[in-house]
Design an enzyme around this catalytic site. Structure first.
Site, mmCIF file in Angstrom:
data_model
loop_
_atom_site.group_PDB
_atom_site.id
_atom_site.type_symbol
_atom_site.label_atom_id
_atom_site.label_comp_id
_atom_site.label_asym_id
_atom_site.label_seq_id
_atom_site.Cartn_x
_atom_site.Cartn_y
_atom_site.Cartn_z
ATOM 1 N N CYS A 47 0.810 -1.072 0.186
ATOM 2 C CA CYS A 47 0.024 -0.143 -0.152
ATOM 3 C C CYS A 47 0.763 1.254 -0.137
ATOM 4 C CB CYS A 47 -0.973 0.101 1.195
ATOM 5 S SG CYS A 47 -2.011 1.362 1.270
ATOM 6 N N CYS A 51 0.480 4.736 6.854
ATOM 7 C CA CYS A 51 -0.135 4.650 8.041
ATOM 8 C C CYS A 51 0.900 3.857 8.937
ATOM 9 C CB CYS A 51 -1.595 3.783 8.044
ATOM 10 S SG CYS A 51 -2.634 4.855 6.853
ATOM 11 N N CYS A 54 0.288 0.060 10.199
ATOM 12 C CA CYS A 54 -0.065 -0.987 9.356
ATOM 13 C C CYS A 54 1.185 -1.655 8.801
ATOM 14 C CB CYS A 54 -0.576 -0.233 8.189
ATOM 15 S SG CYS A 54 -1.603 -1.552 7.161
ATOM 16 N N CYS A 91 -16.371 -9.991 4.631
ATOM 17 C CA CYS A 91 -15.790 -8.689 4.488
ATOM 18 C C CYS A 91 -14.338 -8.841 3.796
ATOM 19 C CB CYS A 91 -15.239 -8.225 5.934
ATOM 20 S SG CYS A 91 -16.543 -8.065 6.885
ATOM 21 N N CYS A 124 -19.137 -6.706 2.656
ATOM 22 C CA CYS A 124 -18.651 -5.598 2.949
ATOM 23 C C CYS A 124 -16.837 -5.590 2.231
ATOM 24 C CB CYS A 124 -18.302 -5.477 4.614
ATOM 25 S SG CYS A 124 -17.416 -4.015 5.144
ATOM 26 N N CYS A 184 -19.607 1.169 7.535
ATOM 27 C CA CYS A 184 -18.597 0.446 8.646
ATOM 28 C C CYS A 184 -17.600 1.471 8.869
ATOM 29 C CB CYS A 184 -18.543 -0.732 8.286
ATOM 30 S SG CYS A 184 -17.297 -1.670 9.413
ATOM 31 N N ARG A 256 -18.724 -3.687 16.752
ATOM 32 C CA ARG A 256 -17.719 -4.935 16.566
ATOM 33 C C ARG A 256 -16.310 -4.829 17.173
ATOM 34 N NH1 ARG A 256 -17.751 -4.470 11.451
ATOM 35 N NH2 ARG A 256 -19.821 -5.707 11.433
#
Length: 311
Positions: A47, A51, A54, A91, A124, A184, A256
């Site tokens: 990616c 972040c 991550c 998901c 999702c 979400c 969740r």
């Protein structure tokens, strides 16, 4: 309730009063079952975003290998397994900056959704930032829900990412709701942020035109190679308080307990359920980290006399 200070007052109540309020909010929702969701990493690593929590960021050396987008059939087979294990929501996570309309990867994702919607589960997707065109394409292909977490409050956000802004995340959240997809959106607790940062994240979710359909609360899991690896663990009562505050603010939303459940003992997990959790991820693995064994989930639900939500 749109007032930050009112949210702070809820959080700072004596714990017994906070949990009592959360239980009352949960009862008002008439959603007494625990939703089982299963998460599949369909495109791992590489990616472009930085972040700092991550393991899939291309900016850091971590144990996570970069992988190509999984084949439609492989994703379909994993969906069948998820359904067999009791999941009612499937998901998909893809480590990309985001999707825009009519680019190759958006069309690929739409094809995958069209293929797997026959599974009969809610679908999702989490694949970063969206343009309105991409969001409409996803909806038209059969997607039910889009995940895009705010993660923390705007004041702390520059400390966890510099390749995008908090406002960029908020914009995608608003696009998701504008096109009529279920939203979400939640956050990560324990990245070194202050209580104010956590409550501001809930505040911004609470200012949306519509409450998120589901709010994942992730407990930060330190991963070697990421800048936040040595961040000190939080007191788990802080996690319970955030969950209870979210339940009171969003009585109709799924709360969740997502990443980090494996770090919690049975007593803490029990408090999380009392505080308002009514959705969890099952499966051997989350995006990059191992998860609680399904047998343990069933055993605890049985001990607490909680039922699994059915389709």
């Amino acid at each position: 309730m749109k007032d930050y200070f009112a949210i702070e007052q809820i959080y700072n109540q004596p714990l017994d009063e906070l949990l009592k309020g959360a239980l009352q909010a949960k009862e008002s929702s008439r959603k007494n079952g625990v939703q089982f969701c299963q998460l599949l990493n369909i495109k791992s690593g590489g990616c472009s975003e930085d972040c700092k929590y991550c393991a899939q960021s291309a900016h850091y050396r971590t144990p996570i290998a970069k992988g190509a987008l999984l084949d439609e059939e492989e994703i379909f087979e994993e969906g069948l397994k998820a359904k067999k294990n009791g999941a009612t929501r499937f998901c998909l996570g893809a480590a990309w900056r985001g999707l825009s309309g009519n680019e190759k990867k958006t069309n690929q994702i739409c094809k995958i959704i069209e293929k797997i919607r026959s599974l009969g589960m809610e679908l999702c997707l989490s694949s970063g930032f969206l343009t309105e065109k991409a969001a409409l394409m996803l909806k038209e292909s059969g997607l039910n829900v889009y995940n895009h977490n705010l993660n923390t409050g705007p004041g702390y956000y520059p400390r966890i990412a510099t390749t995008h802004r908090f406002e960029d995340r908020l914009n995608t959240v608003k696009i998701v709701q504008k096109v009529g997809l279920k939203l979400c959106s939640g956050g990560i607790i324990g990245m070194g942020e202050s209580l104010k940062d956590r409550l501001e994240m809930l505040y911004y979710l609470n200012t949306l035109a519509e409450s998120p359909e589901s709010i994942p609360i992730n407990l930060f899991m330190p991963i070697k190679g990421t800048p936040l690896y040595e961040t000190a663990a939080i007191d788990y009562i802080d996690l319970v308080r955030i969950i209870a505050t979210a339940r009171i603010l969003f009585p109709q939303s799924r709360i969740r307990l997502a990443a980090g459940r494996k770090l919690l003992d049975e007593k803490t997990l029990t408090l999380c359920y009392l505080a308002g959790v009514n959705s969890i991820f099952i499966g051997e693995k989350l995006l990059t980290q191992s998860n609680v064994q399904l047998e343990k989930d069933y055993a605890l639900l049985k001990k607490l006399n909680l039922r699994k939500e059915e389709n």
